[in-house]
Every structure is written in C-alpha cells, then in structure tokens.
Design a protein around this motif. Structure first.
Motif, mmCIF file in Angstrom:
data_model
loop_
_atom_site.group_PDB
_atom_site.id
_atom_site.type_symbol
_atom_site.label_atom_id
_atom_site.label_comp_id
_atom_site.label_asym_id
_atom_site.label_seq_id
_atom_site.Cartn_x
_atom_site.Cartn_y
_atom_site.Cartn_z
ATOM 1 N N ASP A 1 5.102 2.533 -8.040
ATOM 2 C CA ASP A 1 3.775 3.018 -7.686
ATOM 3 C C ASP A 1 3.594 4.439 -8.220
ATOM 4 N N PRO A 2 2.348 4.930 -8.266
ATOM 5 C CA PRO A 2 2.113 6.284 -8.776
ATOM 6 C C PRO A 2 2.721 7.366 -7.898
ATOM 7 N N ASP A 3 2.793 7.123 -6.602
ATOM 8 C CA ASP A 3 3.356 8.120 -5.684
ATOM 9 C C ASP A 3 4.779 8.492 -6.098
ATOM 10 N N MET B 1 -4.651 -0.212 -10.007
ATOM 11 C CA MET B 1 -3.534 -0.769 -9.261
ATOM 12 C C MET B 1 -3.930 -1.087 -7.824
ATOM 13 N N ALA B 2 -4.676 -0.196 -7.192
ATOM 14 C CA ALA B 2 -5.079 -0.430 -5.802
ATOM 15 C C ALA B 2 -5.977 -1.651 -5.684
ATOM 16 N N LEU B 3 -6.919 -1.797 -6.604
ATOM 17 C CA LEU B 3 -7.814 -2.955 -6.555
ATOM 18 C C LEU B 3 -7.058 -4.248 -6.858
ATOM 19 N N LEU B 4 -6.122 -4.189 -7.796
ATOM 20 C CA LEU B 4 -5.317 -5.368 -8.086
ATOM 21 C C LEU B 4 -4.495 -5.776 -6.868
ATOM 22 N N ARG B 5 -3.821 -4.814 -6.260
ATOM 23 C CA ARG B 5 -3.000 -5.148 -5.085
ATOM 24 C C ARG B 5 -3.868 -5.617 -3.926
ATOM 25 N N ALA C 1 0.839 -1.190 0.000
ATOM 26 C CA ALA C 1 0.000 0.000 0.000
ATOM 27 C C ALA C 1 0.883 1.252 0.000
ATOM 28 N N THR C 2 0.335 2.338 -0.548
ATOM 29 C CA THR C 2 0.962 3.656 -0.510
ATOM 30 C C THR C 2 -0.154 4.655 -0.215
ATOM 31 N N PRO C 3 0.176 5.934 0.022
ATOM 32 C CA PRO C 3 -0.895 6.914 0.226
ATOM 33 C C PRO C 3 -1.899 6.970 -0.936
ATOM 34 N N LEU C 4 -1.436 6.825 -2.175
ATOM 35 C CA LEU C 4 -2.362 6.833 -3.308
ATOM 36 C C LEU C 4 -3.003 5.463 -3.512
ATOM 37 N N LEU C 5 -2.238 4.411 -3.306
ATOM 38 C CA LEU C 5 -2.780 3.053 -3.409
ATOM 39 C C LEU C 5 -3.253 2.633 -2.018
ATOM 40 N N ASP C 6 -4.354 3.227 -1.569
ATOM 41 C CA ASP C 6 -4.847 3.009 -0.208
ATOM 42 C C ASP C 6 -5.697 1.738 -0.166
ATOM 43 N N ILE C 7 -5.017 0.616 -0.340
ATOM 44 C CA ILE C 7 -5.696 -0.665 -0.558
ATOM 45 C C ILE C 7 -6.482 -1.139 0.660
ATOM 46 N N GLY C 8 -6.188 -0.583 1.835
ATOM 47 C CA GLY C 8 -6.930 -0.970 3.022
ATOM 48 C C GLY C 8 -8.162 -0.119 3.286
ATOM 49 N N HIS C 9 -8.464 0.817 2.398
ATOM 50 C CA HIS C 9 -9.625 1.693 2.618
ATOM 51 C C HIS C 9 -10.906 0.863 2.641
ATOM 52 N N PRO C 10 -11.830 1.164 3.547
ATOM 53 C CA PRO C 10 -13.056 0.362 3.650
ATOM 54 C C PRO C 10 -13.844 0.240 2.352
ATOM 55 N N SER C 11 -13.860 1.294 1.533
ATOM 56 C CA SER C 11 -14.644 1.228 0.291
ATOM 57 C C SER C 11 -14.049 0.240 -0.698
ATOM 58 N N LEU C 12 -12.724 0.147 -0.748
ATOM 59 C CA LEU C 12 -12.081 -0.809 -1.650
ATOM 60 C C LEU C 12 -12.268 -2.233 -1.135
#
Length: 249
Positions: free
Chosen positions: A195-197, A79-83, A8-19
């Motif tokens: 990553d995009p960051d 990328m976030a959804l894939l990770r 995860a990164t700040p932009l790839l916030d893969i742990g966000h509840p919505s994802l």
C-alpha cells in the motif's frame, strides 16, 4: 486474492462515505471484474484531471474532494476505489528524472525541484499476472493540449509530465495489459509494496521543510496554472475540429 491487497489503510480509506457513494452512483459493482477495473480506471484517468495536489500522501477521499491529481495521488485514489470495489491491487514505487516535469516547471521552480521525484502506480492481477496502471495519470484533454500547443508529431516525448515512446498513441487505454504515460522518465525502481502508506514511511514524499512550504503555497499554483492553460489549448483545438467537421457536412 490475499487480504493484504484488499485491506483499508489510513491513505486507502475505502470505507469513506464519498468513496462508497461513488461506487453506488456508478454501479461499478454490477460490472464483471475486468470491466469494473476499466470503469474505475477511466474515471480516475479522465474525470479526475491531471493537477498537483498539496502533498503526495493524501488519503483517497481528500484526492477525490480535490477533483484532480498527479501520479502519486491518483494512484492512491485508484487503489482505494479498486479495493472498495473488491479488486485486489498493490503499489509500485519509483522515481522520475525531473526532466519529465520540464515545461510544467520552468525557471526557478525547475531549479528548486529535486533531481529525482517520487513516482508511483497501481498494479492489479489480471489472468494470473500483475498489470501496471501507470497510464492513469494524464487525462485526454491535457494530452490533446500538448499535441496541439507543444508537439503535434508522434514519436518519443519527455517533458510537461509526459514520458512516452509515442506521444501520438501512448498505451493509456485499459485493455487488460500495462498502461504507461511517464514510464520513459523513470530512473529508479523501488519495487512493490502492499500500500502507499508503507512506501511513504520508507521513502518519504517529494516536498519537505522549506521546499515543501514553497511547493504547497507557490510552486504548485504556478504548475497548475500552466497545466490548465495546456488543457485549454486541447479543448479549444477539439472544439475547432468539431466546428470544422460540422461546416463540412
């Protein structure tokens, strides 16, 4: 797969509840890896319609909340959804010639745009090789609108957010190989990043300063209005074709 392609990164916030909720609702984790990639890709390509967000460097959860995206924001969400789905991926950065945006940008908007526009796509490793997913950017309804209202023929087409060798049959469907929809507009390749960051720290975003304010508050609203009008033409054409087919029965 190396951890750096899954983190995860700040932009790839893969742990966000919505994802996390989206992954559960779609049952993507129950699919084999190749099918999982395809399901996530199809969601971002067609259920997140093409449109211009407020900035390139939005976190994935913000893009999902917007409900639409362009090349850079869709890449972040993909990328976030894939990770989040256990699929390693990396970021490929480039620029597009602004001629690719002609038609969506017109008049003063087009003249104010930079000659080169920051562009990106995700890559996943399939059968030992990296596969580019640039075709995720434009939804089917928008492409149908271009074919219906602007260019009904196949062959090369550059403009309205499209850069392809064959508008009638661009390589946008997931089949385990590269997908492309803006590739013929690329004019500089920055290579790959974890990553995009990391990329945005090195190369920045498209709109800064006064132009950034104009883009966020004036330009993108006009651009999104034109995108919606083009998409509506495609949806109207599809409805007319369906009605004609029904009458022929």
């Amino acid at each position: 797969m190396e951890d750096r392609y899954l983190r995860a990164t700040p932009l790839l916030d893969i742990g966000h509840p919505s994802l996390k909720a989206l992954l559960r609702e779609r049952s993507w984790m129950e699919l084999p890896e190749r099918e999982r990639i395809g399901a996530i890709y199809d969601f971002v390509r067609d259920e997140m319609p093409f449109g211009y967000n407020a900035s390139d460097d939005l976190p994935a959860s913000a893009v999902l909340a917007d409900g639409y995206g362009q090349c850079n924001t869709k890449t972040t969400l993909l990328m976030a959804l894939l990770r989040a789905g256990g699929i390693g991926c990396r970021f490929h950065g480039a620029t597009l010639d602004k001629s690719l945006q002609h038609g969506v940008m017109i008049g003063l908007l087009y003249r104010l745009a930079p000659n080169s526009i920051i562009h990106s796509w995700a890559e996943v490793c399939v059968d030992g090789r990296w596969v580019g997913l640039e075709g995720v950017i434009l939804d089917d309804a928008y492409l149908d609108g271009i074919r219906t209202s602007i260019c009904g023929d196949g062959g090369p087409f550059l403009g309205y957010g499209v850069g392809t060798d064959d508008l009638a049959n661009p390589p946008i469907q997931w089949a385990g190989t590269d997908t492309r929809i803006q590739a013929t507009g690329v004019n500089e390749d920055f290579g790959v990043f974890d990553d995009p960051d990391t990329f945005y720290r090195a190369h920045g975003v498209n709109a800064r300063g006064i132009k950034g304010w104009l883009y966020r508050h004036v330009m993108r609203k006009a651009m999104n209005k034109r995108v919606r009008r083009i998409r509506a033409a495609g949806e109207c054409g599809a409805a007319s074709s369906a009605a004609a087919a029904h009458r022929a029965l």
